[in-house]
Design an enzyme around this catalytic site. Structure first.
Site, PDB file in Angstrom:
ATOM      1  N   HIS A  75       0.842  -1.206   0.000  1.00  0.00           N
ATOM      2  CA  HIS A  75       0.000   0.000   0.000  1.00  0.00           C
ATOM      3  C   HIS A  75       0.880   1.261   0.000  1.00  0.00           C
ATOM      4  O   HIS A  75       0.657   2.205   0.757  1.00  0.00           O
ATOM      5  CB  HIS A  75      -0.955  -0.008   1.196  1.00  0.00           C
ATOM      6  CG  HIS A  75      -1.986  -1.090   1.113  1.00  0.00           C
ATOM      7  ND1 HIS A  75      -3.253  -0.887   0.605  1.00  0.00           N
ATOM      8  CD2 HIS A  75      -1.925  -2.400   1.440  1.00  0.00           C
ATOM      9  CE1 HIS A  75      -3.932  -2.033   0.647  1.00  0.00           C
ATOM     10  NE2 HIS A  75      -3.156  -2.964   1.143  1.00  0.00           N
TER      11      HIS A  75
ATOM     12  N   TYR B 235       3.444  -4.825  10.363  1.00  0.00           N
ATOM     13  CA  TYR B 235       3.348  -3.387  10.142  1.00  0.00           C
ATOM     14  C   TYR B 235       4.475  -2.671  10.877  1.00  0.00           C
ATOM     15  O   TYR B 235       5.058  -1.728  10.369  1.00  0.00           O
ATOM     16  CB  TYR B 235       1.958  -2.862  10.548  1.00  0.00           C
ATOM     17  CG  TYR B 235       0.857  -3.342   9.607  1.00  0.00           C
ATOM     18  CD1 TYR B 235       0.965  -4.571   8.949  1.00  0.00           C
ATOM     19  CD2 TYR B 235      -0.279  -2.596   9.356  1.00  0.00           C
ATOM     20  CE1 TYR B 235      -0.011  -5.030   8.087  1.00  0.00           C
ATOM     21  CE2 TYR B 235      -1.266  -3.045   8.481  1.00  0.00           C
ATOM     22  CZ  TYR B 235      -1.121  -4.266   7.853  1.00  0.00           C
ATOM     23  OH  TYR B 235      -2.097  -4.725   6.996  1.00  0.00           O
TER      24      TYR B 235
HETATM   25  C1  HEM Z   1      -0.572 -11.743   6.661  1.00  0.00           C
HETATM   26  C2  HEM Z   1      -1.348 -10.791   6.187  1.00  0.00           C
HETATM   27  C3  HEM Z   1      -0.895  -9.375   5.903  1.00  0.00           C
HETATM   28  C4  HEM Z   1       0.364  -8.850   5.872  1.00  0.00           C
HETATM   29  C5  HEM Z   1       1.692  -9.561   6.126  1.00  0.00           C
HETATM   30  C6  HEM Z   1       0.236  -7.445   5.557  1.00  0.00           C
HETATM   31  C7  HEM Z   1       1.283  -6.569   5.433  1.00  0.00           C
HETATM   32  C8  HEM Z   1       1.175  -5.202   5.284  1.00  0.00           C
HETATM   33  C9  HEM Z   1       2.263  -4.257   5.380  1.00  0.00           C
HETATM   34  C10 HEM Z   1       3.724  -4.633   5.635  1.00  0.00           C
HETATM   35  C11 HEM Z   1       1.763  -3.011   5.221  1.00  0.00           C
HETATM   36  C12 HEM Z   1       2.507  -1.676   5.294  1.00  0.00           C
HETATM   37  C13 HEM Z   1       2.407  -1.170   6.745  1.00  0.00           C
HETATM   38  C14 HEM Z   1       3.048   0.172   7.011  1.00  0.00           C
HETATM   39  O1  HEM Z   1       4.183   0.434   6.590  1.00  0.00           O
HETATM   40  O2  HEM Z   1       2.394   1.018   7.686  1.00  0.00           O
HETATM   41  C15 HEM Z   1       0.351  -3.161   4.991  1.00  0.00           C
HETATM   42  C16 HEM Z   1      -0.526  -2.124   4.784  1.00  0.00           C
HETATM   43  C17 HEM Z   1      -1.876  -2.290   4.630  1.00  0.00           C
HETATM   44  N1  HEM Z   1      -2.600  -3.458   4.717  1.00  0.00           N
HETATM   45 FE1  HEM Z   1      -1.853  -5.287   5.054  1.00  0.00          FE
HETATM   46  N2  HEM Z   1      -1.099  -7.140   5.391  1.00  0.00           N
HETATM   47  C18 HEM Z   1      -1.820  -8.297   5.600  1.00  0.00           C
HETATM   48  C19 HEM Z   1      -3.174  -8.435   5.558  1.00  0.00           C
HETATM   49  C20 HEM Z   1      -4.051  -7.409   5.315  1.00  0.00           C
HETATM   50  C21 HEM Z   1      -5.473  -7.532   5.358  1.00  0.00           C
HETATM   51  C22 HEM Z   1      -6.255  -8.809   5.708  1.00  0.00           C
HETATM   52  C23 HEM Z   1      -5.984  -6.291   5.059  1.00  0.00           C
HETATM   53  C24 HEM Z   1      -7.409  -5.831   4.995  1.00  0.00           C
HETATM   54  C25 HEM Z   1      -8.348  -6.236   5.752  1.00  0.00           C
HETATM   55  C26 HEM Z   1      -4.871  -5.395   4.842  1.00  0.00           C
HETATM   56  C27 HEM Z   1      -4.966  -4.068   4.520  1.00  0.00           C
HETATM   57  C28 HEM Z   1      -3.918  -3.181   4.492  1.00  0.00           C
HETATM   58  C29 HEM Z   1      -4.068  -1.756   4.234  1.00  0.00           C
HETATM   59  C30 HEM Z   1      -5.360  -1.023   3.904  1.00  0.00           C
HETATM   60  C31 HEM Z   1      -2.796  -1.196   4.346  1.00  0.00           C
HETATM   61  C32 HEM Z   1      -2.414   0.261   4.158  1.00  0.00           C
HETATM   62  C33 HEM Z   1      -2.550   0.999   5.470  1.00  0.00           C
HETATM   63  C34 HEM Z   1      -2.122   2.444   5.335  1.00  0.00           C
HETATM   64  O3  HEM Z   1      -2.681   3.139   4.471  1.00  0.00           O
HETATM   65  O4  HEM Z   1      -1.248   2.881   6.107  1.00  0.00           O
HETATM   66  N3  HEM Z   1      -3.722  -6.110   5.012  1.00  0.00           N
HETATM   67  N4  HEM Z   1       0.015  -4.500   5.038  1.00  0.00           N
END
Ligand code: HEM
Length: 304
Positions: free
Chosen positions: A26, A293
Protein backbone atom coordinates in the site's frame (compact mmCIF):
# COMPACT_ATOMS: atom_id res chain seq x y z
CA UNK A 1 5.12 -23.79 7.81
CA UNK A 2 5.95 -21.05 10.32
CA UNK A 3 6.76 -17.69 8.80
CA UNK A 4 7.82 -14.46 10.49
CA UNK A 5 6.48 -10.93 9.93
CA UNK A 6 9.98 -9.84 8.86
CA UNK A 7 9.89 -12.51 6.13
CA UNK A 8 6.55 -11.09 4.94
CA UNK A 9 7.85 -7.53 4.62
CA UNK A 10 11.04 -8.83 2.99
CA UNK A 11 8.87 -10.74 0.47
CA UNK A 12 6.90 -7.54 -0.21
CA UNK A 13 10.15 -5.64 -0.82
CA UNK A 14 11.36 -8.46 -3.05
CA UNK A 15 8.17 -8.35 -5.15
CA UNK A 16 7.83 -4.57 -5.46
CA UNK A 17 11.33 -3.25 -4.78
CA UNK A 18 12.47 -1.49 -1.62
CA UNK A 19 11.42 2.15 -1.59
CA UNK A 20 12.83 4.03 1.38
CA UNK A 21 10.21 6.17 3.09
CA UNK A 22 7.31 4.12 1.71
CA UNK A 23 5.16 1.33 3.12
CA UNK A 24 6.21 -2.20 2.11
CA UNK A 25 2.63 -2.64 0.81
CA UNK A 26 0.00 0.00 0.00
CA UNK A 27 2.89 2.32 -0.84
CA UNK A 28 0.96 4.80 -3.00
CA UNK A 29 -1.76 6.62 -1.16
CA UNK A 30 -3.45 9.87 -0.21
CA UNK A 31 -4.20 11.14 3.29
CA UNK A 32 -7.56 12.66 4.06
CA UNK A 33 -9.43 13.98 7.09
CA UNK A 34 -12.94 13.11 8.08
CA UNK A 35 -15.50 12.40 10.76
CA UNK A 36 -17.21 9.26 11.98
CA UNK A 37 -20.65 9.27 13.61
CA UNK A 38 -22.01 6.01 15.02
CA UNK A 39 -25.65 4.92 15.09
CA UNK A 40 -27.73 3.92 18.12
CA UNK A 41 -27.59 0.32 16.92
CA UNK A 42 -23.79 0.41 17.21
CA UNK A 43 -24.00 1.90 20.72
CA UNK A 44 -26.28 -0.98 21.73
CA UNK A 45 -23.68 -3.51 20.54
CA UNK A 46 -20.51 -2.02 22.06
CA UNK A 47 -19.59 0.38 24.85
CA UNK A 48 -16.57 1.63 22.81
CA UNK A 49 -16.42 5.44 23.03
CA UNK A 50 -16.33 6.04 19.28
CA UNK A 51 -19.50 3.98 18.84
CA UNK A 52 -21.73 6.11 21.12
CA UNK A 53 -22.88 8.64 18.48
CA UNK A 54 -20.63 11.66 19.16
CA UNK A 55 -18.80 12.92 16.06
CA UNK A 56 -15.24 11.54 16.17
CA UNK A 57 -12.41 13.06 14.07
CA UNK A 58 -10.69 10.70 11.63
CA UNK A 59 -7.50 10.50 9.57
CA UNK A 60 -8.05 8.31 6.53
CA UNK A 61 -5.61 6.90 3.98
CA UNK A 62 -6.76 5.58 0.61
CA UNK A 63 -4.18 3.53 -1.28
CA UNK A 64 -3.24 1.00 -3.95
CA UNK A 65 -2.27 -2.41 -2.57
CA UNK A 66 1.17 -2.93 -4.09
CA UNK A 67 4.50 -1.87 -2.64
CA UNK A 68 5.57 0.32 -5.58
CA UNK A 69 4.86 4.02 -4.89
CA UNK A 70 5.16 4.79 -8.63
CA UNK A 71 2.60 2.26 -9.86
CA UNK A 72 0.04 3.72 -12.29
CA UNK A 73 -3.41 3.87 -10.70
CA UNK A 74 -4.97 1.95 -13.61
CA UNK A 75 -3.09 -1.27 -12.82
CA UNK A 76 -5.54 -3.88 -11.45
CA UNK A 77 -4.97 -4.14 -7.69
CA UNK A 78 -6.68 -4.16 -4.32
CA UNK A 79 -7.27 -0.68 -2.89
CA UNK A 80 -7.04 0.23 0.78
CA UNK A 81 -9.10 2.36 3.16
CA UNK A 82 -7.39 2.83 6.52
CA UNK A 83 -9.18 4.83 9.21
CA UNK A 84 -7.79 6.25 12.44
CA UNK A 85 -10.29 7.61 14.94
CA UNK A 86 -9.32 10.07 17.68
CA UNK A 87 -11.26 9.48 20.89
CA UNK A 88 -12.04 12.23 23.43
CA UNK A 89 -9.76 10.65 26.07
CA UNK A 90 -6.75 10.99 23.74
CA UNK A 91 -6.66 7.33 22.68
CA UNK A 92 -6.89 6.17 19.07
CA UNK A 93 -8.33 3.20 17.29
CA UNK A 94 -7.84 1.98 13.71
CA UNK A 95 -9.98 0.14 11.18
CA UNK A 96 -7.96 -1.12 8.20
CA UNK A 97 -9.86 -2.41 5.18
CA UNK A 98 -9.32 -3.26 1.53
CA UNK A 99 -11.38 -4.09 -1.53
CA UNK A 100 -10.80 -7.87 -1.83
CA UNK A 101 -13.71 -9.49 0.03
CA UNK A 102 -12.08 -12.91 0.57
CA UNK A 103 -8.73 -13.32 2.29
CA UNK A 104 -6.51 -15.88 0.53
CA UNK A 105 -6.03 -18.28 3.43
CA UNK A 106 -6.43 -19.01 7.13
CA UNK A 107 -2.83 -18.38 8.15
CA UNK A 108 -0.09 -15.82 7.34
CA UNK A 109 2.04 -18.26 5.31
CA UNK A 110 -0.58 -18.21 2.52
CA UNK A 111 -0.20 -14.43 2.20
CA UNK A 112 3.57 -14.81 2.08
CA UNK A 113 3.19 -17.38 -0.66
CA UNK A 114 0.97 -14.92 -2.55
CA UNK A 115 3.62 -12.19 -2.21
CA UNK A 116 6.20 -14.58 -3.65
CA UNK A 117 3.92 -15.09 -6.67
CA UNK A 118 3.78 -11.29 -7.25
CA UNK A 119 6.19 -8.99 -9.04
CA UNK A 120 6.86 -8.46 -12.75
CA UNK A 121 4.15 -9.79 -15.14
CA UNK A 122 6.32 -12.77 -16.09
CA UNK A 123 6.67 -13.86 -12.47
CA UNK A 124 2.91 -13.58 -11.95
CA UNK A 125 2.16 -15.55 -15.12
CA UNK A 126 4.43 -18.40 -14.09
CA UNK A 127 3.84 -18.50 -10.33
CA UNK A 128 0.25 -17.41 -9.74
CA UNK A 129 -1.45 -20.54 -11.18
CA UNK A 130 0.74 -22.73 -8.95
CA UNK A 131 -0.13 -20.55 -5.97
CA UNK A 132 -3.84 -21.15 -6.64
CA UNK A 133 -3.30 -24.89 -6.91
CA UNK A 134 -1.52 -24.95 -3.55
CA UNK A 135 -4.25 -22.92 -1.76
CA UNK A 136 -7.84 -24.02 -2.37
CA UNK A 137 -9.27 -21.09 -0.33
CA UNK A 138 -7.50 -18.63 -2.64
CA UNK A 139 -8.90 -20.41 -5.68
CA UNK A 140 -12.41 -20.46 -4.17
CA UNK A 141 -12.13 -16.73 -3.44
CA UNK A 142 -11.21 -15.76 -7.02
CA UNK A 143 -14.76 -15.16 -8.33
CA UNK A 144 -15.34 -12.62 -5.55
CA UNK A 145 -11.84 -11.12 -5.56
CA UNK A 146 -11.21 -10.68 -9.31
CA UNK A 147 -13.93 -8.04 -9.87
CA UNK A 148 -12.60 -6.20 -6.79
CA UNK A 149 -9.25 -5.73 -8.56
CA UNK A 150 -10.81 -3.78 -11.44
CA UNK A 151 -9.78 -0.12 -11.33
CA UNK A 152 -12.50 1.89 -9.59
CA UNK A 153 -13.82 5.20 -10.92
CA UNK A 154 -12.72 6.65 -7.59
CA UNK A 155 -11.50 5.53 -4.18
CA UNK A 156 -14.99 6.71 -3.18
CA UNK A 157 -16.69 4.12 -5.43
CA UNK A 158 -15.46 0.84 -3.96
CA UNK A 159 -16.45 -1.38 -1.04
CA UNK A 160 -13.78 -2.06 1.56
CA UNK A 161 -13.68 -5.13 3.84
CA UNK A 162 -11.82 -5.32 7.17
CA UNK A 163 -11.87 -9.16 6.96
CA UNK A 164 -11.17 -10.14 10.60
CA UNK A 165 -13.77 -10.64 13.33
CA UNK A 166 -13.79 -8.35 16.39
CA UNK A 167 -15.65 -8.99 19.65
CA UNK A 168 -18.07 -6.21 20.61
CA UNK A 169 -18.83 -5.90 24.36
CA UNK A 170 -21.88 -3.88 25.38
CA UNK A 171 -22.53 -1.94 28.59
CA UNK A 172 -24.62 -4.79 30.05
CA UNK A 173 -21.88 -7.38 29.57
CA UNK A 174 -23.27 -8.95 26.39
CA UNK A 175 -20.81 -9.94 23.65
CA UNK A 176 -20.84 -10.90 19.97
CA UNK A 177 -18.36 -11.06 17.10
CA UNK A 178 -18.72 -8.69 14.14
CA UNK A 179 -17.04 -8.00 10.79
CA UNK A 180 -16.82 -4.54 9.20
CA UNK A 181 -17.53 -3.43 5.63
CA UNK A 182 -17.34 0.17 4.35
CA UNK A 183 -20.05 0.71 1.70
CA UNK A 184 -19.67 3.77 -0.58
CA UNK A 185 -22.62 6.16 -0.75
CA UNK A 186 -21.64 6.79 -4.41
CA UNK A 187 -22.10 3.09 -5.26
CA UNK A 188 -19.56 0.57 -6.56
CA UNK A 189 -18.33 1.92 -9.93
CA UNK A 190 -15.50 0.40 -11.96
CA UNK A 191 -13.68 1.18 -15.20
CA UNK A 192 -12.49 -1.01 -18.05
CA UNK A 193 -8.70 -1.09 -18.35
CA UNK A 194 -8.61 1.12 -21.43
CA UNK A 195 -10.90 3.73 -19.88
CA UNK A 196 -8.84 3.71 -16.68
CA UNK A 197 -5.61 4.16 -18.65
CA UNK A 198 -7.09 7.11 -20.51
CA UNK A 199 -7.54 8.87 -17.15
CA UNK A 200 -3.80 8.87 -16.50
CA UNK A 201 -1.21 7.35 -14.13
CA UNK A 202 -2.38 9.20 -11.06
CA UNK A 203 -6.09 9.49 -11.80
CA UNK A 204 -7.20 8.02 -8.47
CA UNK A 205 -5.07 10.39 -6.40
CA UNK A 206 -6.16 13.38 -8.51
CA UNK A 207 -9.82 12.35 -8.55
CA UNK A 208 -10.17 12.01 -4.77
CA UNK A 209 -8.47 15.38 -4.21
CA UNK A 210 -10.91 17.03 -6.63
CA UNK A 211 -13.98 15.14 -5.42
CA UNK A 212 -13.44 16.10 -1.82
CA UNK A 213 -13.50 19.82 -2.71
CA UNK A 214 -16.82 19.63 -4.51
CA UNK A 215 -18.95 16.80 -3.17
CA UNK A 216 -19.75 14.75 -0.10
CA UNK A 217 -17.71 11.57 0.18
CA UNK A 218 -19.36 9.12 2.52
CA UNK A 219 -19.18 5.48 3.48
CA UNK A 220 -21.64 3.51 5.59
CA UNK A 221 -19.89 1.25 8.10
CA UNK A 222 -21.83 -2.00 8.11
CA UNK A 223 -21.47 -4.77 10.70
CA UNK A 224 -22.16 -8.41 9.97
CA UNK A 225 -22.96 -10.13 13.28
CA UNK A 226 -21.84 -13.71 13.90
CA UNK A 227 -23.94 -16.33 15.61
CA UNK A 228 -22.54 -18.85 18.08
CA UNK A 229 -20.50 -21.43 16.22
CA UNK A 230 -19.57 -19.19 13.27
CA UNK A 231 -15.78 -19.26 12.67
CA UNK A 232 -14.27 -16.11 14.15
CA UNK A 233 -10.55 -16.91 14.04
CA UNK A 234 -10.30 -17.73 10.33
CA UNK A 235 -10.06 -14.73 7.95
CA UNK A 236 -10.84 -16.95 4.93
CA UNK A 237 -14.04 -18.45 6.37
CA UNK A 238 -17.35 -16.88 5.38
CA UNK A 239 -20.38 -16.54 7.66
CA UNK A 240 -23.79 -17.51 6.28
CA UNK A 241 -25.19 -14.72 4.09
CA UNK A 242 -28.30 -14.36 6.20
CA UNK A 243 -26.41 -13.21 9.32
CA UNK A 244 -27.83 -9.94 10.65
CA UNK A 245 -26.31 -6.76 9.18
CA UNK A 246 -26.43 -3.47 11.04
CA UNK A 247 -25.51 0.08 10.04
CA UNK A 248 -22.87 1.06 12.61
CA UNK A 249 -22.24 4.60 11.45
CA UNK A 250 -21.22 6.99 8.69
CA UNK A 251 -17.66 7.91 7.77
CA UNK A 252 -17.55 11.25 5.96
CA UNK A 253 -14.35 12.42 4.28
CA UNK A 254 -14.09 16.18 4.45
CA UNK A 255 -10.68 17.33 3.23
CA UNK A 256 -7.05 16.65 2.52
CA UNK A 257 -4.67 15.90 5.38
CA UNK A 258 -1.36 17.58 4.73
CA UNK A 259 0.16 17.84 8.18
CA UNK A 260 1.09 14.20 8.82
CA UNK A 261 4.20 12.12 8.26
CA UNK A 262 6.61 14.97 8.51
CA UNK A 263 9.21 15.70 11.16
CA UNK A 264 9.36 12.11 12.38
CA UNK A 265 5.59 11.79 12.85
CA UNK A 266 5.15 8.30 11.40
CA UNK A 267 1.54 7.45 10.77
CA UNK A 268 0.65 3.79 11.05
CA UNK A 269 -2.73 2.12 10.83
CA UNK A 270 -2.73 -1.04 12.93
CA UNK A 271 -5.82 -3.29 12.89
CA UNK A 272 -4.99 -4.57 16.40
CA UNK A 273 -5.28 -1.08 17.92
CA UNK A 274 -8.65 -1.44 19.66
CA UNK A 275 -10.16 0.24 22.72
CA UNK A 276 -12.33 -0.85 25.66
CA UNK A 277 -15.55 -2.38 24.30
CA UNK A 278 -13.86 -4.06 21.32
CA UNK A 279 -11.58 -7.11 21.57
CA UNK A 280 -9.44 -8.98 19.07
CA UNK A 281 -10.28 -12.50 17.96
CA UNK A 282 -7.54 -15.15 17.99
CA UNK A 283 -7.20 -14.91 14.20
CA UNK A 284 -3.48 -15.62 13.56
CA UNK A 285 -3.40 -13.32 10.51
CA UNK A 286 -4.70 -10.38 12.57
CA UNK A 287 -1.99 -10.85 15.21
CA UNK A 288 0.70 -11.36 12.58
CA UNK A 289 -0.22 -8.06 10.95
CA UNK A 290 0.69 -6.03 14.05
CA UNK A 291 4.32 -7.16 13.83
CA UNK A 292 4.47 -7.03 10.03
CA UNK A 293 3.35 -3.39 10.14
CA UNK A 294 5.95 -2.57 12.84
CA UNK A 295 8.62 -4.17 10.70
CA UNK A 296 7.45 -2.16 7.69
CA UNK A 297 7.68 1.05 9.74
CA UNK A 298 11.22 0.19 10.80
CA UNK A 299 12.09 -0.35 7.14
CA UNK A 300 10.39 2.79 5.86
CA UNK A 301 11.95 5.07 8.49
CA UNK A 302 15.41 3.50 8.47
CA UNK A 303 18.08 6.16 8.15
CA UNK A 304 15.60 9.07 8.47
C1 HEM B 1 -0.57 -11.74 6.66
C2 HEM B 1 -1.35 -10.79 6.19
C3 HEM B 1 -0.89 -9.37 5.90
C4 HEM B 1 0.36 -8.85 5.87
C5 HEM B 1 1.69 -9.56 6.13
C6 HEM B 1 0.24 -7.44 5.56
C7 HEM B 1 1.28 -6.57 5.43
C8 HEM B 1 1.18 -5.20 5.28
C9 HEM B 1 2.26 -4.26 5.38
C10 HEM B 1 3.72 -4.63 5.64
C11 HEM B 1 1.76 -3.01 5.22
C12 HEM B 1 2.51 -1.68 5.29
C13 HEM B 1 2.41 -1.17 6.75
C14 HEM B 1 3.05 0.17 7.01
O1 HEM B 1 4.18 0.43 6.59
O2 HEM B 1 2.39 1.02 7.69
C15 HEM B 1 0.35 -3.16 4.99
C16 HEM B 1 -0.53 -2.12 4.78
C17 HEM B 1 -1.88 -2.29 4.63
N1 HEM B 1 -2.60 -3.46 4.72
FE1 HEM B 1 -1.85 -5.29 5.05
N2 HEM B 1 -1.10 -7.14 5.39
C18 HEM B 1 -1.82 -8.30 5.60
C19 HEM B 1 -3.17 -8.44 5.56
C20 HEM B 1 -4.05 -7.41 5.32
C21 HEM B 1 -5.47 -7.53 5.36
C22 HEM B 1 -6.26 -8.81 5.71
C23 HEM B 1 -5.98 -6.29 5.06
C24 HEM B 1 -7.41 -5.83 4.99
C25 HEM B 1 -8.35 -6.24 5.75
C26 HEM B 1 -4.87 -5.40 4.84
C27 HEM B 1 -4.97 -4.07 4.52
C28 HEM B 1 -3.92 -3.18 4.49
C29 HEM B 1 -4.07 -1.76 4.23
C30 HEM B 1 -5.36 -1.02 3.90
C31 HEM B 1 -2.80 -1.20 4.35
C32 HEM B 1 -2.41 0.26 4.16
C33 HEM B 1 -2.55 1.00 5.47
C34 HEM B 1 -2.12 2.44 5.34
O3 HEM B 1 -2.68 3.14 4.47
O4 HEM B 1 -1.25 2.88 6.11
N3 HEM B 1 -3.72 -6.11 5.01
N4 HEM B 1 0.02 -4.50 5.04
Amino acid sequence: MTVTPAEATAAANEAFGRHLGYRALHAKGTLLTGTFIATREAAALTRATHMQGEAVPATVRVSNGGGDPNVPDYVPDVRGLAVKLYLPDGSRTDIVAQTAPRFVGSTPDVFLDLLRAQGPPLTVASKFPQFLLRHPAALAGLPANLPALRPPVSYATARYYAIHAFRFLDAAGGARFVRYTFIPEAGDQRLGLRAAKARGRDYLQEEIRARIQTSRVRFALELQIAQDGDPVDDPAAQWPRNRRRVLAGILELTGLETARETGGDVLVFDPTRVVDGIELSNDPVLHFRREAYSDSIARRTEGS
